[in-house]
Design an enzyme around this catalytic site. Structure first.
Site, mmCIF file in Angstrom:
data_model
loop_
_atom_site.group_PDB
_atom_site.id
_atom_site.type_symbol
_atom_site.label_atom_id
_atom_site.label_comp_id
_atom_site.label_asym_id
_atom_site.label_seq_id
_atom_site.Cartn_x
_atom_site.Cartn_y
_atom_site.Cartn_z
ATOM 1 N N HIS A 26 3.986 2.697 -7.374
ATOM 2 C CA HIS A 26 4.436 2.805 -5.984
ATOM 3 C C HIS A 26 4.490 4.277 -5.591
ATOM 4 C CE1 HIS A 26 8.606 4.403 -6.429
ATOM 5 N NE2 HIS A 26 8.486 3.903 -7.641
ATOM 6 N N CYS A 27 4.417 4.523 -4.271
ATOM 7 C CA CYS A 27 4.593 5.877 -3.746
ATOM 8 C C CYS A 27 5.859 5.871 -2.898
ATOM 9 C CB CYS A 27 3.365 6.319 -2.957
ATOM 10 S SG CYS A 27 2.942 5.249 -1.574
ATOM 11 N N VAL A 28 5.935 6.724 -1.906
ATOM 12 C CA VAL A 28 7.158 6.847 -1.115
ATOM 13 C C VAL A 28 7.439 5.592 -0.293
ATOM 14 C CG1 VAL A 28 8.337 8.184 0.681
ATOM 15 C CG2 VAL A 28 6.912 9.341 -1.002
#
Length: 467
Positions: A26-28
């Site tokens: 996942h990212c932000v």
């Protein structure tokens, strides 16, 4: 039961189950999946999940927009509930690259190199905008602020110095990021960039005048004449040189004993790459870069309306494919000489148009979740971040996306016919005017109005008529 257990189960079911997931991270704001079979994904089911703000597939990844903060919790619960296991973004990038053709891998490589240095470039662009406000005539009064109030002159000079640093030493930034991407030593990438902009070399911005006067300094390498040219503001010379440097360094590191690596690997790698950069790589890529710049300038100088129309129509679809990153190098090349870029203002208007279409959906839709998402994503797009608007709203219903493209193309034709230029790359939304040359603010503001009104009106009326 964990907070998002049901939603995690729904997401996994919609993407074909745990067994269809090759790797995930996942990212932000997003969950990022590399799937074994993209065709089994039920996007409609994903869009119905209450915590999901949108989804899209790009660069071999299927991404689900969750939102800042929440995505971290959802990812941890997914890992806890399944056997997928945690993975880094680099792991996912490597896995997704296996599913891409050579062109997509090339575009992804450019994105991996340029995205990390964007904060420095955008910051420099905003600071140059502040400097333009102080030094350009006709903004607050007939004369420039620094001419009416000379005490502001040194203040503006310092801002200009700080703003120009990122562009003057652009090869240093690219050298660092490129070596990181190619697997070499980032420190050597920085040194390579410094070599290419060494003050003893002829400044790249003075090359044209020096060539016209026949005063280009040269080295004589055993009868071979090599130009002593720096590559300030250039992109291609350092990109290719960094690739060569990384390959040489990695090859030497595998063969040289650990005891003498420090004495052998870096000196030989830099020495060989340095000679190649000045003898072959630099001159060839310098000519190629100038040729690409001249090509775009010819189109926009000769038929500006056509150039603006085509780029205005294509920019948003290019964002969907990720290919828009290839034009960042062109923007940097255009701004390097101080003449400004005609491409980046179109980018800014395209972002505004996508935000306007999303805003219209807030008034068209009766779904409370979609109305809330449309409003927040429109604000985000107006501030230069179009991902929630494009992938969460506009592409999902398609007609807002098309209406936004029409508005962006119309606005782009207008500003290109009026010769609007940006002095640097900045924030691609409503604050974009700070990066536009002050003398072009008038037509750019009109272009902004077009990019707001047309997409909003088309989306709103089509949405109402469609019902």
């Amino acid at each position: 039961m964990a907070k998002y257990t049901q939603q995690v189960e729904q997401i996994l079911a919609a993407i074909g189950g745990e067994e269809n997931v090759q790797t995930a991270t996942h990212c932000v704001t997003r969950l990022r999946f590399v799937l074994k079979d993209d065709s089994v994904v039920d996007t409609e089911a994903i869009e119905e999940i209450d915590i999901v703000q949108g989804s899209f597939a790009t660069n071999g990844q299927f991404q689900v927009i969750i939102g800042q903060g929440t995505v971290d919790t959802v990812y941890k619960e997914m890992v806890a509930q399944t056997n997928i296991g945690e993975a880094s973004k680099d792991d996912v990038k490597e896995a997704s690259a296996e599913n891409q053709n050579w062109f997509k891998r090339f575009v992804k490589m450019l994105a991996d190199i340029f995205i990390p240095i964007l904060p420095a470039i955008v910051t420099a662009g905003l600071l140059m905008g502040i400097n333009n406000i102080l030094t350009a005539p006709g903004i607050f009064m007939e004369e420039a602020v620094v001419e009416v109030y000379p005490q502001w002159g040194d203040f503006a000079d310092i801002i200009d110095l700080i703003a120009n640093a990122a562009f003057t030493f652009l090869p240093v930034l690219i050298g660092w990021s490129a070596m990181k991407r190619f697997g070499g030593s980032e420190l050597l990438g920085i040194v390579l960039g410094l070599i290419l902009v060494h003050p003893d070399l002829l400044n790249a911005w003075a090359y044209g005048d020096a060539a016209a006067e026949g005063e280009i300094p040269t080295w004589n390498l055993f009868g071979l004449e090599v130009n002593q040219i720096g590559y300030q503001g250039q992109v291609l010379p350092v990109l290719v040189s960094a690739y060569v440097l990384a390959k040489i360094e990695l090859a030497l590191s595998k063969r040289v004993p650990d005891a003498i690596k420090m004495l052998v690997v870096a000196p030989i790698a830099l020495l060989v790459t340095g000679f190649l950069a000045f003898i072959i790589i630099g001159p060839v890529t310098f000519a190629v870069g100038n040729g690409i710049t001249a090509f775009f300038m010819t189109i926009f100088d000769t038929v500006p309306a056509i150039g603006g129309l085509v780029y205005g129509l294509l920019y948003a679809p290019l964002v969907v494919t990720g290919m828009h990153h290839t034009f960042l190098a062109v923007d940097l090349q255009l701004t390097a000489g101080g003449g400004g870029t005609f491409l980046w203002p179109i980018l800014a208007l395209s972002n505004i148009a996508q935000g306007s279409a999303a805003l219209a959906m807030m008034f068209v839709s009766r779904d409370e979740k979609l109305r809330g998402l449309s409003g927040t994503s429109a604000i985000s797009a107006y501030l230069g971040i179009t991902e929630p608007a494009m992938f969460g709203v506009n592409i999902r219903f398609m007609y807002p996306f098309i209406c936004a493209i029409i508005g962006a193309a119309t606005a782009s034709v207008f500003i290109t016919m009026n010769g609007v230029l940006a002095s640097a790359i900045g924030v691609g939304g409503l604050p974009a005017f700070l990066s536009i040359f002050p003398q072009d603010w008038g037509p750019f503001f009109i272009g902004m109005a077009i990019a707001i009104i047309i997409p909003f009106a088309l989306t709103y009326f089509y949405g109402k008529f469609k019902k």
